[in-house]
Every structure is written in C-alpha cells, then in structure tokens.
Design a protein around this motif. Sequence first.
Motif, PDB file in Angstrom:
ATOM      1  N   GLY A 166       0.820  -1.214   0.000  1.00 42.53           N
ATOM      2  CA  GLY A 166       0.000   0.000   0.000  1.00 42.53           C
ATOM      3  C   GLY A 166       0.852   1.263   0.000  1.00 42.53           C
ATOM      4  N   GLY A 167       0.252   2.342   0.470  1.00 37.47           N
ATOM      5  CA  GLY A 167       0.884   3.662   0.407  1.00 37.47           C
ATOM      6  C   GLY A 167       2.230   3.748   1.124  1.00 37.47           C
ATOM      7  N   PHE A 168       2.384   3.034   2.240  1.00 35.29           N
ATOM      8  CA  PHE A 168       3.653   3.119   2.974  1.00 35.29           C
ATOM      9  C   PHE A 168       4.809   2.567   2.141  1.00 35.29           C
ATOM     10  CE2 PHE A 168       0.742   3.346   6.702  1.00 35.29           C
ATOM     11  CZ  PHE A 168       1.161   4.592   7.163  1.00 35.29           C
ATOM     12  N   ARG A 169       4.527   1.549   1.312  1.00 36.07           N
ATOM     13  CA  ARG A 169       5.603   1.021   0.448  1.00 36.07           C
ATOM     14  C   ARG A 169       5.991   2.052  -0.614  1.00 36.07           C
ATOM     15  NH1 ARG A 169       6.105  -3.003  -4.122  1.00 36.07           N
ATOM     16  NH2 ARG A 169       8.321  -3.515  -4.052  1.00 36.07           N
ATOM     17  N   ARG A 170       5.058   2.934  -0.969  1.00 34.52           N
ATOM     18  CA  ARG A 170       5.362   3.983  -1.951  1.00 34.52           C
ATOM     19  C   ARG A 170       6.058   5.174  -1.312  1.00 34.52           C
ATOM     20  NH1 ARG A 170      -0.144   3.329  -2.991  1.00 34.52           N
ATOM     21  NH2 ARG A 170      -0.518   5.541  -2.566  1.00 34.52           N
ATOM     22  N   GLY A 171       6.329   5.094  -0.008  1.00 37.53           N
ATOM     23  CA  GLY A 171       7.065   6.156   0.671  1.00 37.53           C
ATOM     24  C   GLY A 171       6.196   7.157   1.410  1.00 37.53           C
ATOM     25  N   VAL A 230      -3.075   0.308   7.288  1.00 35.91           N
ATOM     26  CA  VAL A 230      -1.794  -0.365   7.107  1.00 35.91           C
ATOM     27  C   VAL A 230      -2.078  -1.674   6.377  1.00 35.91           C
ATOM     28  CG1 VAL A 230       0.309  -1.150   8.249  1.00 35.91           C
ATOM     29  CG2 VAL A 230      -1.113   0.575   9.353  1.00 35.91           C
ATOM     30  N   ASP A 231      -1.320  -1.932   5.310  1.00 35.61           N
ATOM     31  CA  ASP A 231      -1.551  -3.122   4.479  1.00 35.61           C
ATOM     32  C   ASP A 231      -0.313  -4.015   4.487  1.00 35.61           C
ATOM     33  OD1 ASP A 231      -4.053  -1.895   3.018  1.00 35.61           O
ATOM     34  OD2 ASP A 231      -2.465  -0.429   2.659  1.00 35.61           O
TER      35      ASP A 231
END
Length: 413
Positions: free
Chosen positions: A193-198, A205-206
């Motif tokens: 999700g978004g956290f992996r994109r920075g 949280v995914d």
Amino acid sequence: EDPDAELAVVSLPSYACQRHTPLQHHNKGLIGALSILAENAELSENEGRGVAFRRAAALLKSLPQEIGRAGQLRGLPCLGDHSLRVIKEVLEDGGCREVEATKESEQFKAMKALTGIFGVGPKTADRWFREGIHTPSDLQRSGHTLNRAQQAGLQHYDDLNLPVTKAEADAICLIVERAVGEVLPGAEITLIGGFRRGKQTGHDVDFLITHPEEGREEGLMVKVVSWLEAQGLLLYQKTTRNSYLEGKDGPARPPSNMDRFERCFSIFRLSAEQLRRTTHSTTDPSSRVNTDLHTVPPQSALRRSDSSAQMDGQVRVESSVWSQGSGSRSWRAVRLDLVVSPYSQFAFALLGWTGSKLFERELRRWAVHERAMTLSSHTLYDSRQKLYLRAGSEQEIFALLGLEYIPPCGRNA
Ligand code: DCP
Ligand code: MG
C-alpha cells in the motif's frame, strides 16, 4: 498561428504506468481542485468521470515544475476539456467555482462523513442521505440496524479518520511479524500500500504475507488472526477465503480488480506501549539499551526524536490522536488489511497491492489495450499466445508488459 501557442513544459506519455509519479509534486493547488471533483464523482458513483479527473491530476503530479499558465500544458495528454477548464480557472482566478460549490455542498459533506464510517460505501451513504441522515451522530440517533463492520466503524469513527503514521505502521509491523513467526516460521511479511510507496501517513496499514514453500501459506490467515485475537489485538476482523482456485477469475471473465486471496479486513488495537517500544528501537537505539520502558512517562516515547519536533521548546507528539483531551491515551484503533499470497503469485500480489489505485488501473489498461494481456494480482495472461506468463519479481512483470520499471516511490499517481 495562435499567439498563445506555447510548447508544453515537457513531453509525457499518457499512461501513468509509463511515467514516474513522485510523492512530492509541484502543483498542489491544481491537483487539490481536481481531486475534489474526482472524489465527488466517485461518491456519486460516476466512475468514468472520477477516473478522468484522477488521470488529469496524476499527469500534473508527474510534471517537474509548477504550472503558471494553461498554455504551458499544450500538447500534454490526459487533460480533458472539463479538467482544462478547472485548471484555467484556478490559474487565472485563484480558485474554481465548481470546486468551491462542491466543497460547500451538503450532499458532498454528508457523503464524505458517512463513507468515512468503516463498512459504509456510497450506495448506503446515499440512501441514508436521502433519509436526512448527514452525519455519524444522525446515524447513531436514527436507530438503523447496522452490520458488524458498520457498528465497529461508528464506534471507532474518530480514530479511523485520523491518519496512521509510519511509526504506527512500523509498530504494527513488528507485532504482525511476531504473529506470523509464531504460527508459521519462515513466512515472510511485506508492508504494501501507500507506505511502500514512501508515504509518511495513510488511512490504513496493508501487509502481504507469503511462504517460500508453495502451499505452506494455506490456512495461514486463520492462524495469524486467531493469534492476534487471542492477544486482544483485534477490535474487529472479517476474513475472506481464497476463492481464486475455485475458477471464478479466469481470463475469460472481464479483468477484475477485486482479487481473490485470503484476506482479512480488521481494526487493530495499537497501544501506546507498543508504539513506544518501536519508536525507541527504530529511531533511538541508545534508549533501547539504557531505558527501562516501564519508568518512561507515556508521552515521551510518542515524541519525535528528530529535530523537526522541537519548536520553541515545545515537543510535537507523533500523532494528535495520542494527546487528545487532558491526558494521553493508552491506545488507538487503526485499520489493518492482511493479504496472504502463494509464493508463485507473490510478485503479482506485490505489484497489485502497492498501488496507487490509479497506477494499478493504468497498468491493467495498458496490458489490455497495448499488449492484449490480462493483468491481475495473481497472474499475467497473454491472449495472443494463450498462456500465463510467470514472473518472480515486479521488474520481470514490467518487462513482460514492455514497460520501463517504475519503483514503488514513482507509483504515486
Ligand atoms: N487496491 C486496488 N484496488 C482496490 C483495493 C486496493 O488496486 N479496490 C490496491 C491498490 C492500493 C492498495 O491495494 O494502493 C492498498 O489499498 P489502500 O486503499 O490501502 O490504498 P493505499 O494504501 O494506497 O492508500 P492509503 O495510504 O490511504 O492507505
Ligand atoms: Mg493503505
């Protein structure tokens, strides 16, 4: 010749999956205006219109500089008449009437507030709106029968509408890692999700979970969820079975973005103590050695350890949710999504769950229209060769699609 003719600031390809779209961009005002109209279209279930505004906004996000005059956009793709009108108005008048009217509209405000309840989609929200229900409090008073998800959504409304920070995601990651390690040693977990994109904040949280030995991941979700529940860490959970193998998602069907992994939608109970432990171990290694966690006052660990937190002698806490009212809170609710994938599909799952939603949509559109292929979070099917293409990494999937590799931080379309 048009005297206003100008060259575009840059030339860009039309599919978002052909471009780098960074998190930080240079046209916040324009993108904000287009995003309101996109959101309104999506809430009105006008998908086509929503996508048109999202594509226009994504194009602006990938521009290397701020736009000052509409003429600079000449020749660029993805900008339809309506989007261009909005852009011109914002550039010339500093705002757009349609956008302002949307923001002020009772319907838009109510639809946003109601779909902000976990478990409530646009259809339900619209039905309630037409009954005169505009807010979560109206809904509470209405006496409507709510399903389990909606009850939990209403109960944790405030928490679930506050952004989740990266520190909170890291804290949950440690706990899910522990759960996975206990129930199936060797299983691997990846923040998606978004956290992996920075992104530094998100709405949830995914995580994607897999095991290098194909087949070992079967039944894993139930075990992980049971472990978390036994620890009292889940305020709500709904687990859905993997239905991919039941043959409902073959290439004969239209490509669907609903994938069919074992999946769990949950609400996680994150305690201040759990957050403090991670904050200490990830941003302040010295304290891990010397500090007795139990003697640290609750708020100290929630402070940012970087210097940006120090403002006029005041310390900003990590997230305002932790310092509501007079005292500090001992826990907060966070939306948590878990997905389990067989190892052979891991690269497709990773690519399909990293997002952004528009980037995923553009990848699938590119695959179909430019390559006669069907991409899902499970497989890539080549209709000309009539075969499934295997891939062990995201890089390989981009290559199979004939695309330059775009790393996660460039997928913020
Ligand atoms: N996804 C998708 N289509 C869906 C649901 C999800 O393509 N219908 C993919 C793309 C998303 C990712 O899963 O990026 C995770 O979904 P989220 O809704 O959590 O989106 P983000 O993580 O990107 O956003 P946020 O930071 O707000 O959580
Ligand atoms: Mg997310």
